[in-house]
Every structure is written in C-alpha cells, then in structure tokens.
Write a protein that holds these residues in place. Structure first.
Motif, PDB file in Angstrom:
ATOM      1  N   ARG A 114       0.833  -1.193   0.000  1.00  0.00           N
ATOM      2  CA  ARG A 114       0.000   0.000   0.000  1.00  0.00           C
ATOM      3  C   ARG A 114       0.878   1.258   0.000  1.00  0.00           C
ATOM      4  O   ARG A 114       0.526   2.262  -0.625  1.00  0.00           O
ATOM      5  CB  ARG A 114      -0.923   0.005   1.215  1.00  0.00           C
ATOM      6  CG  ARG A 114      -2.041  -1.015   1.164  1.00  0.00           C
ATOM      7  CD  ARG A 114      -2.961  -0.778  -0.011  1.00  0.00           C
ATOM      8  NE  ARG A 114      -3.565   0.558   0.047  1.00  0.00           N
ATOM      9  CZ  ARG A 114      -4.197   1.129  -0.962  1.00  0.00           C
ATOM     10  NH1 ARG A 114      -4.285   0.492  -2.124  1.00  0.00           N
ATOM     11  NH2 ARG A 114      -4.727   2.327  -0.838  1.00  0.00           N
ATOM     12  N   MET A 115       2.011   1.203   0.681  1.00  0.00           N
ATOM     13  CA  MET A 115       2.930   2.335   0.646  1.00  0.00           C
ATOM     14  C   MET A 115       3.483   2.523  -0.767  1.00  0.00           C
ATOM     15  O   MET A 115       3.631   3.656  -1.233  1.00  0.00           O
ATOM     16  CB  MET A 115       4.066   2.119   1.652  1.00  0.00           C
ATOM     17  CG  MET A 115       3.584   2.145   3.101  1.00  0.00           C
ATOM     18  SD  MET A 115       4.917   1.795   4.281  1.00  0.00           S
ATOM     19  CE  MET A 115       5.980   3.193   3.992  1.00  0.00           C
ATOM     20  N   TRP A 116       3.775   1.416  -1.462  1.00  0.00           N
ATOM     21  CA  TRP A 116       4.242   1.498  -2.843  1.00  0.00           C
ATOM     22  C   TRP A 116       3.161   2.115  -3.726  1.00  0.00           C
ATOM     23  O   TRP A 116       3.435   2.953  -4.582  1.00  0.00           O
ATOM     24  CB  TRP A 116       4.615   0.104  -3.326  1.00  0.00           C
ATOM     25  CG  TRP A 116       5.088   0.055  -4.747  1.00  0.00           C
ATOM     26  CD1 TRP A 116       6.311   0.427  -5.223  1.00  0.00           C
ATOM     27  CD2 TRP A 116       4.340  -0.384  -5.884  1.00  0.00           C
ATOM     28  NE1 TRP A 116       6.378   0.254  -6.590  1.00  0.00           N
ATOM     29  CE2 TRP A 116       5.178  -0.248  -7.017  1.00  0.00           C
ATOM     30  CE3 TRP A 116       3.048  -0.888  -6.054  1.00  0.00           C
ATOM     31  CZ2 TRP A 116       4.762  -0.604  -8.289  1.00  0.00           C
ATOM     32  CZ3 TRP A 116       2.629  -1.235  -7.324  1.00  0.00           C
ATOM     33  CH2 TRP A 116       3.476  -1.089  -8.434  1.00  0.00           C
ATOM     34  N   SER A 117       1.915   1.712  -3.482  1.00  0.00           N
ATOM     35  CA  SER A 117       0.796   2.275  -4.236  1.00  0.00           C
ATOM     36  C   SER A 117       0.659   3.773  -3.972  1.00  0.00           C
ATOM     37  O   SER A 117       0.426   4.565  -4.899  1.00  0.00           O
ATOM     38  CB  SER A 117      -0.506   1.558  -3.872  1.00  0.00           C
ATOM     39  OG  SER A 117      -1.614   2.122  -4.537  1.00  0.00           O
ATOM     40  N   ASP A 118       0.810   4.160  -2.691  1.00  0.00           N
ATOM     41  CA  ASP A 118       0.756   5.587  -2.351  1.00  0.00           C
ATOM     42  C   ASP A 118       1.850   6.367  -3.073  1.00  0.00           C
ATOM     43  O   ASP A 118       1.629   7.480  -3.567  1.00  0.00           O
ATOM     44  CB  ASP A 118       0.921   5.777  -0.841  1.00  0.00           C
ATOM     45  CG  ASP A 118      -0.399   5.713  -0.097  1.00  0.00           C
ATOM     46  OD1 ASP A 118      -1.450   5.565  -0.749  1.00  0.00           O
ATOM     47  OD2 ASP A 118      -0.384   5.827   1.147  1.00  0.00           O
ATOM     48  N   SER A 119       3.042   5.771  -3.133  1.00  0.00           N
ATOM     49  CA  SER A 119       4.155   6.441  -3.796  1.00  0.00           C
ATOM     50  C   SER A 119       3.846   6.674  -5.279  1.00  0.00           C
ATOM     51  O   SER A 119       4.105   7.755  -5.818  1.00  0.00           O
ATOM     52  CB  SER A 119       5.425   5.593  -3.643  1.00  0.00           C
ATOM     53  OG  SER A 119       6.507   6.179  -4.324  1.00  0.00           O
ATOM     54  N   ARG A 120       3.271   5.680  -5.931  1.00  0.00           N
ATOM     55  CA  ARG A 120       2.919   5.819  -7.339  1.00  0.00           C
ATOM     56  C   ARG A 120       1.822   6.871  -7.543  1.00  0.00           C
ATOM     57  O   ARG A 120       1.878   7.672  -8.482  1.00  0.00           O
ATOM     58  CB  ARG A 120       2.447   4.468  -7.899  1.00  0.00           C
ATOM     59  CG  ARG A 120       3.541   3.435  -8.031  1.00  0.00           C
ATOM     60  CD  ARG A 120       3.055   2.238  -8.798  1.00  0.00           C
ATOM     61  NE  ARG A 120       2.694   2.604 -10.176  1.00  0.00           N
ATOM     62  CZ  ARG A 120       2.060   1.797 -11.015  1.00  0.00           C
ATOM     63  NH1 ARG A 120       1.690   0.582 -10.632  1.00  0.00           N
ATOM     64  NH2 ARG A 120       1.778   2.194 -12.234  1.00  0.00           N
ATOM     65  N   ARG A 121       0.825   6.843  -6.652  1.00  0.00           N
ATOM     66  CA  ARG A 121      -0.269   7.812  -6.769  1.00  0.00           C
ATOM     67  C   ARG A 121       0.248   9.240  -6.557  1.00  0.00           C
ATOM     68  O   ARG A 121      -0.147  10.163  -7.265  1.00  0.00           O
ATOM     69  CB  ARG A 121      -1.362   7.505  -5.746  1.00  0.00           C
ATOM     70  CG  ARG A 121      -2.206   6.294  -6.066  1.00  0.00           C
ATOM     71  CD  ARG A 121      -3.255   6.068  -4.990  1.00  0.00           C
ATOM     72  NE  ARG A 121      -4.043   4.887  -5.250  1.00  0.00           N
ATOM     73  CZ  ARG A 121      -5.121   4.826  -6.022  1.00  0.00           C
ATOM     74  NH1 ARG A 121      -5.534   5.939  -6.621  1.00  0.00           N
ATOM     75  NH2 ARG A 121      -5.784   3.703  -6.198  1.00  0.00           N
ATOM     76  N   LEU A 122       1.127   9.407  -5.583  1.00  0.00           N
ATOM     77  CA  LEU A 122       1.671  10.739  -5.319  1.00  0.00           C
ATOM     78  C   LEU A 122       2.507  11.219  -6.500  1.00  0.00           C
ATOM     79  O   LEU A 122       2.390  12.382  -6.924  1.00  0.00           O
ATOM     80  CB  LEU A 122       2.514  10.717  -4.037  1.00  0.00           C
ATOM     81  CG  LEU A 122       3.186  12.042  -3.652  1.00  0.00           C
ATOM     82  CD1 LEU A 122       2.149  13.142  -3.436  1.00  0.00           C
ATOM     83  CD2 LEU A 122       4.049  11.864  -2.404  1.00  0.00           C
ATOM     84  N   ARG A 123       3.333  10.334  -7.054  1.00  0.00           N
ATOM     85  CA  ARG A 123       4.206  10.715  -8.158  1.00  0.00           C
ATOM     86  C   ARG A 123       3.399  11.172  -9.380  1.00  0.00           C
ATOM     87  O   ARG A 123       3.847  12.006 -10.159  1.00  0.00           O
ATOM     88  CB  ARG A 123       5.111   9.546  -8.537  1.00  0.00           C
ATOM     89  CG  ARG A 123       6.259   9.933  -9.473  1.00  0.00           C
ATOM     90  CD  ARG A 123       7.161   8.755  -9.785  1.00  0.00           C
ATOM     91  NE  ARG A 123       7.731   8.194  -8.566  1.00  0.00           N
ATOM     92  CZ  ARG A 123       7.471   6.963  -8.118  1.00  0.00           C
ATOM     93  NH1 ARG A 123       6.643   6.175  -8.787  1.00  0.00           N
ATOM     94  NH2 ARG A 123       8.037   6.524  -7.015  1.00  0.00           N
ATOM     95  N   ALA A 124       2.189  10.660  -9.504  1.00  0.00           N
ATOM     96  CA  ALA A 124       1.357  10.993 -10.664  1.00  0.00           C
ATOM     97  C   ALA A 124       0.551  12.286 -10.464  1.00  0.00           C
ATOM     98  O   ALA A 124      -0.106  12.739 -11.406  1.00  0.00           O
ATOM     99  CB  ALA A 124       0.396   9.840 -10.956  1.00  0.00           C
ATOM    100  N   ARG A 125       0.603  12.874  -9.272  1.00  0.00           N
ATOM    101  CA  ARG A 125      -0.200  14.063  -9.000  1.00  0.00           C
ATOM    102  C   ARG A 125       0.341  15.284  -9.733  1.00  0.00           C
ATOM    103  O   ARG A 125       1.556  15.434  -9.931  1.00  0.00           O
ATOM    104  CB  ARG A 125      -0.219  14.366  -7.489  1.00  0.00           C
ATOM    105  CG  ARG A 125      -0.885  13.287  -6.652  1.00  0.00           C
ATOM    106  CD  ARG A 125      -2.376  13.192  -6.907  1.00  0.00           C
ATOM    107  NE  ARG A 125      -3.054  14.388  -6.478  1.00  0.00           N
ATOM    108  CZ  ARG A 125      -3.566  14.540  -5.243  1.00  0.00           C
ATOM    109  NH1 ARG A 125      -3.449  13.579  -4.349  1.00  0.00           N
ATOM    110  NH2 ARG A 125      -4.194  15.657  -4.929  1.00  0.00           N
ATOM    111  N   GLN A 126      -0.571  16.185 -10.118  1.00  0.00           N
ATOM    112  CA  GLN A 126      -0.204  17.448 -10.749  1.00  0.00           C
ATOM    113  C   GLN A 126      -0.309  18.551  -9.704  1.00  0.00           C
ATOM    114  O   GLN A 126      -1.365  19.152  -9.516  1.00  0.00           O
ATOM    115  CB  GLN A 126      -1.134  17.726 -11.932  1.00  0.00           C
ATOM    116  CG  GLN A 126      -1.071  16.696 -13.038  1.00  0.00           C
ATOM    117  CD  GLN A 126       0.294  16.683 -13.720  1.00  0.00           C
ATOM    118  OE1 GLN A 126       0.858  17.735 -14.036  1.00  0.00           O
ATOM    119  NE2 GLN A 126       0.832  15.491 -13.941  1.00  0.00           N
TER     120      GLN A 126
END
Length: 344
Positions: free
Chosen positions: A75-87
């Motif tokens: 879930r932390m890995w998923s959070d990292s990916r979601r954050l990286r994709a934010r504008q």
C-alpha cells in the motif's frame, strides 16, 4: 499554486489543527489546497477523527492516498505511485511517514517542503527537501547554518479564540468566583510541571488572597495533583475543569486573567500560548520551544519562586502574534522562493 499537504494521522489533534488553519489561510489567499490524511485507521476512540473535519472544511484530499503508518509495504508502494502521478506545485509534508513517502513519490517539478516539529528532527539524517519549517525561532539557526532554506511556522489560531466581551458573565456561567483567575491548560504529565504550578500558586496567594487556580485538562498525574492540592489546603481555591475541547476549551481559556505554561509535550509550537494571547489572556511561560516567542513574562527557571516572580512582574509582550493570513503569506513566500530560485 496547487498545494498538497501530507498529514499521516487519523486524528484532528496536535499539529492537525495547525495544518488545517494553514491550509484554510492559503486557500483564502487564492490557492488550490488539499490535505491528505490517514484513511486506513478509521476507529479512533477518544480522539476526534480527522477525515470529517477536513471534509467539512472543504480541504480533504480525494487523490486516493492511504497515507498511514499502519499501511503494508504494497500500500505504501501504491501511495508512492499515486503521489508521483499528481499534478501539484508544492508538496508540504508534516510527519515522518509523509517525509518518507514524499522522498520516493515526489511529483515531477513539485517543490518539497518538510515541517519539523521538535529538536529531535534536526539530526544528521535530516531528510532532504527544498525547504523546511520549524515551530520555534530557536531552531531556525541550526538549519540556516547548514545552508538550508527555512522559515518559522508558528502556531495558527482559530477565530474562536478572541477576547471575551463580557468576561464576568462568562465566569458566572462557568461557576468561577474570586480573582485574579490563573490557569494551566495542558495534559497532566511530568513535562507540564503541574506540581510546580501548585507550589507557585501557594506563594501567589500570599499576594492575591482571593485568587483562584483553574486547571484544564486530564492525564496520568491528575489524581496526584488533586492530592497535592488537598494536602496544601487549596481545595476551595482550585478548580479542576477536566478535559475541554473546541468551543468549550476556548470559553474556559477566555475566562482567565493569566495562564501559566510551564512545559511542553511533543509539539514545540506552543499553540496554547498563541490561543491565550489571542484571547487577551496574559501568558507566563518557561523557556521551551516557541514559548519564549509567545510569553508576556518568561520564567527564568522552572521553580515555584521563578513562576511567582514572573507572574507578579506585570510584564506584557509588546508584539502581537501574527495573523493566520500573515503566517500563510510567509509560508507561500517560501514556496515561491524555492520555485523560482530566489536567493535566501
């Protein structure tokens, strides 16, 4: 400016209220601001949950971040990916978990600012960031000496904390008599030095025989303090108001003439001192955290004698605490400096 605050907590307490007030002030200044909080821990007994409060304020981030210290690695890995994709233009992280996530998931081109809350955070392994905030001016030189961009992010104050127009009526409603009314508003734990406060109040009453001591809060040392008060024959002069929050806490604080803040917990921002100053209540405080920045009268050392000396000095601080708008403007200026490379 698009600003995302990371706050890995399910509770609306401690730094969460300061983050909410900062985010509101930044939004009022015309920026797009959201706050991501812990979405995993939903059962928070004895604490006010953060999600409903940030939702009510229109600040809750809905970007899918779980943002929890209880998250499993995937879930932390998923959070990292979601954050990286934010504008977003700015990621402002506030807790250790947020710092870790922001390190690996920082969006491309975003400014990264980290808030530090106590001296223990200023270690050799200080996480990298474009800029930092600290809660007290005493911590600022340690960052500037390292060549870091930094600002003081002081305690912000909710609008409910303001001088009471009819303090006598409020005191009658609360069942408070006598005067001056001196108080302590903190958890009953060793770092807050309630035992010193009670001993000081004995000496204070030698000068003000009708004074009353109002103790707001709860905690592990509550019963020990009750016993100390009884042993010193102060039962009729001391009011134990219990744990108060929200508007109720503000009412008790407004009723006081003076508050004694004789120690801090984990957060160095000394928010209670800022709230008291906003209510027109005189602040007597020890030299810890942000308290020296907010005190009317400083306690030279945490002894009963020093507390009474400060309390009887009549000293009032000449400088008002900055408004939330002023604090937000200063933090926004820090973001802008980093973004455009303006010299410190």
């Amino acid at each position: 400016m698009r600003i995302l605050h990371l706050l890995a907590s399910p509770f609306f307490s401690g730094p969460a209220e300061n983050v909410a007030l900062l985010a509101r002030a930044q939004r009022d200044a015309g920026h797009e601001v959201t706050v991501a909080v812990d979405r995993r821990r939903k059962d928070v007994p004895a604490e006010e949950p953060a999600v409903p409060r940030f939702q009510e304020l229109g600040l809750l981030d809905e970007g899918g971040l779980e943002l929890s210290v209880k998250s499993p690695p995937w879930r932390m890995w998923s959070d990292s990916r979601r954050l990286r994709a934010r504008q977003v233009d700015v990621v402002h992280s506030h807790f250790s978990h947020d710092h870790f996530l922001a390190r690996w998931g920082r969006p491309r081109g975003a400014v990264l600012v980290r808030s530090l809350h106590a001296p223990r955070s200023l270690r050799s392994s200080l996480p990298a960031a474009d800029a930092y905030t600290v809660p007290a001016s005493a911590l600022l030189p340690r960052l500037l000496e390292r060549g870091k961009r930094a600002r003081v992010l002081p305690a912000l104050v909710d609008p409910r904390f303001r001088p009471e127009a009819d303090r006598e009526s409020l005191r009658r409603e609360l069942g408070l008599t006598g005067g001056p009314l001196v108080g302590m508003v903190s958890t009953f734990q060793p770092s807050r030095r309630h035992a010193v406060g009670v001993e000081a109040f004995v000496k204070y009453r030698q000068h003000h025989p009708h004074a009353r001591f109002v103790l707001v809060g709860d905690g592990a040392l509550l019963e020990a303090t009750r016993n100390q008060v009884a042993a010193l024959g102060l039962t009729d002069a001391v009011v134990f108001a219990g744990y108060q929050q929200g508007e109720s806490f503000a009412r008790w604080l407004k009723a006081l003439d003076e508050v004694w803040l004789l120690g801090l917990g984990n957060d160095w921002s000394a928010r209670a001192a800022a709230q008291a100053r906003a209510c027109g209540v005189r602040v007597v405080a020890v030299d810890e955290g942000a308290l020296p920045d907010l005190a009317d009268a400083r306690v030279a050392e945490p002894t009963p004698e020093a507390v009474v000396t400060a309390a009887l000095s009549g000293v009032l601080a000449p400088v008002a605490h900055p408004t939330n708008a002023r604090i937000a403007a200063d933090v926004l200026a820090l973001y802008a400096e980093v973004a455009d490379g303006t010299p410190r």
